[in-house]
Scaffold this active site. Sequence first.
Site, PDB file in Angstrom:
ATOM      1  N   ARG A  69       0.844  -1.194   0.000  1.00 32.88           N
ATOM      2  CA  ARG A  69       0.000   0.000   0.000  1.00 32.88           C
ATOM      3  C   ARG A  69       0.884   1.250   0.000  1.00 32.88           C
ATOM      4  O   ARG A  69       1.690   1.459   0.895  1.00 32.88           O
ATOM      5  CB  ARG A  69      -0.918   0.006   1.223  1.00 32.88           C
ATOM      6  CG  ARG A  69      -1.785   1.283   1.315  1.00 32.88           C
ATOM      7  CD  ARG A  69      -2.614   1.294   2.579  1.00 32.88           C
ATOM      8  NE  ARG A  69      -3.628   0.258   2.549  1.00 32.88           N
ATOM      9  CZ  ARG A  69      -4.164  -0.305   3.638  1.00 32.88           C
ATOM     10  NH1 ARG A  69      -3.750   0.074   4.839  1.00 32.88           N
ATOM     11  NH2 ARG A  69      -5.082  -1.246   3.536  1.00 32.88           N
ATOM     12  N   ARG A 183      -5.335   2.913  17.290  1.00 31.84           N
ATOM     13  CA  ARG A 183      -5.883   2.307  16.079  1.00 31.84           C
ATOM     14  C   ARG A 183      -5.494   3.169  14.886  1.00 31.84           C
ATOM     15  O   ARG A 183      -4.797   4.170  15.017  1.00 31.84           O
ATOM     16  CB  ARG A 183      -7.426   2.186  16.143  1.00 31.84           C
ATOM     17  CG  ARG A 183      -7.964   1.051  17.004  1.00 31.84           C
ATOM     18  CD  ARG A 183      -7.526  -0.342  16.554  1.00 31.84           C
ATOM     19  NE  ARG A 183      -7.863  -0.673  15.191  1.00 31.84           N
ATOM     20  CZ  ARG A 183      -8.983  -1.293  14.789  1.00 31.84           C
ATOM     21  NH1 ARG A 183      -9.900  -1.606  15.665  1.00 31.84           N
ATOM     22  NH2 ARG A 183      -9.168  -1.588  13.529  1.00 31.84           N
ATOM     23  N   LYS A 184      -5.999   2.795  13.704  1.00 33.71           N
ATOM     24  CA  LYS A 184      -5.709   3.584  12.507  1.00 33.71           C
ATOM     25  C   LYS A 184      -6.348   4.965  12.618  1.00 33.71           C
ATOM     26  O   LYS A 184      -7.240   5.192  13.447  1.00 33.71           O
ATOM     27  CB  LYS A 184      -6.218   2.868  11.258  1.00 33.71           C
ATOM     28  CG  LYS A 184      -7.734   2.791  11.127  1.00 33.71           C
ATOM     29  CD  LYS A 184      -8.101   2.087   9.822  1.00 33.71           C
ATOM     30  CE  LYS A 184      -9.619   2.058   9.627  1.00 33.71           C
ATOM     31  NZ  LYS A 184      -9.999   1.400   8.358  1.00 33.71           N
ATOM     32  N   GLY A 437     -16.605  -5.625   1.464  1.00 29.68           N
ATOM     33  CA  GLY A 437     -16.642  -7.062   1.715  1.00 29.68           C
ATOM     34  C   GLY A 437     -16.825  -7.465   3.164  1.00 29.68           C
ATOM     35  O   GLY A 437     -17.083  -8.627   3.448  1.00 29.68           O
ATOM     36  N   GLY A 443     -15.050  -0.003   1.518  1.00 27.57           N
ATOM     37  CA  GLY A 443     -15.827   0.488   0.384  1.00 27.57           C
ATOM     38  C   GLY A 443     -16.835   1.562   0.745  1.00 27.57           C
ATOM     39  O   GLY A 443     -17.568   2.049  -0.121  1.00 27.57           O
TER      40      GLY A 443
END
Length: 516
Positions: A69, A183-184, A437, A443
């Site tokens: 990434r 966390r992110k 997903g 998404g």
Amino acid sequence: MTSVISNQSSSKNKFEKFKAEKDGLMVKNELDRFAQVGWEAMDETDRDHRLKWVGVFFRPVTPGKFMLRMRMPSGVLNSHQMRVLAEIVQRYGEDGNADITTRQNLQLRGIRIEDIPDIFDRLKAADMTSVQSGMDNVRNITASPIAGLDADELIDARELVQQVQDMITNSGEGNPEFTNLPRKFNIAIEGGRDNSVHAEINDIAFVPAFKDEVLGFNVLVGGFFSAKRCAAAIPLNAWVSPEEVVALCRAILEVYRDHGLRANRQKARLMWLIDEWGMDKFRAAVVEQMGCTLQPAAPEDEIDWDKRDHIGVYPQKQAGLNYVGLHVPIGRLYAPDMFEIARLAEVYGNGEIRLTVEQNLIIPNIPDSRLDAFLQEPILEKFSIAPTPLVRSLVSCTGSQFCNFALIETKNRALSLIKELEAELELSRPIRVHWTGCPNSCGQPQVADIGLMGTKVRKDGKAAEGVDIYMGGKVGKDAVLGSCVQKGIACDDLKPVLRELMIAHFDAKPKEETMV
């Protein structure tokens, strides 16, 4: 810092334990050894988790083939960089491709650990990095994809985005100050009028606002998606000048790093800390960390346009130049596509390429005199400037083809199903359909007109792939998150359900009716 984090982590989950054992960024110095021993002989925690600190993701669904990434601040790259990335994925056969993400960057598929040292050398030579792009780090920082091109923008945010990234990543070398967040973390800086960055889903979002006739930013905090909860960002009650953006980002990150909740990863995003403390206490802690006062927010921001997707041909604010937005179906690029995009950017523009959060791309700076020739290029048959309405607004995460978190296959199914619906329906306007997903929501189904979240269902007594359906997401001015309206629809039964939703809520008409 260490004592505060230790106190917060008295009942550590497994992620906090392995972060305490060894900072994820330390694997940067072990890549040559990993390449020599191979993925099967690596320490599992290094392989499965710590590699993400340098942007390398082990994928059990494609063992031995990793995802890489990139960091691409504001979604900007040049033709040389695109060509370097194309050369990287070219060697990996059917697994070699690149996906444009909903954070304006690229993810490369099929990468072998043996090639990582050479790949990283190539990236560094091309002034690119993947550092701190996964796990508990700040993800790619987004801005308007037409920053600097838009005659109606208020501020070109690209330089601010770069400054924030450089602060967080030590100019791409890696920065241990910010590699142990709970966390992110997502940051966006909007300089235009249409909320192109989805400010409401970022942990920190800057939106343009005037105060005493001075242009700066109102600040929103706490927006996020997770399996446990989705929350829209809320006002910090702060207005900052452009010169204060980096300092405020640093202060918020330091407060979150030192005080964020760490026992339960499902309750570790920034908003959970704000909930526990209350906004007044959180804001006061940020002010103390900055070491200066924060002005109250301006009464109104300047987000007053509907969101644009930038697909098509548009004049730039620079006289005689144009940018052209190309639709990339489900955001997927293969090496030949990437080489061709690089060529077009060089031949017709100045070599620059922009990525959008809708998983499309823009080639800017095309002179009027070259525009007609550009529009005759064969690749525009694949990457259209005028796609059909449903295809135009389709967004999809990676899905189970490459991601082990995904519960269903998304990209190929999404494109196939939308094309079937377009063959049956007449549409008066685009309908934004987003597929994800799993509940991690890469998404972003909550910002869609119709969002589809992968799940497992029972059909005919057997486990099957299915979706939960979200509706009501609005983007641009007065953005709101959608909510779940139907659960557990088997993917094999989905088309008639979507067909009826589009007819009932979005003025779609069956094509046989329009022909009468």
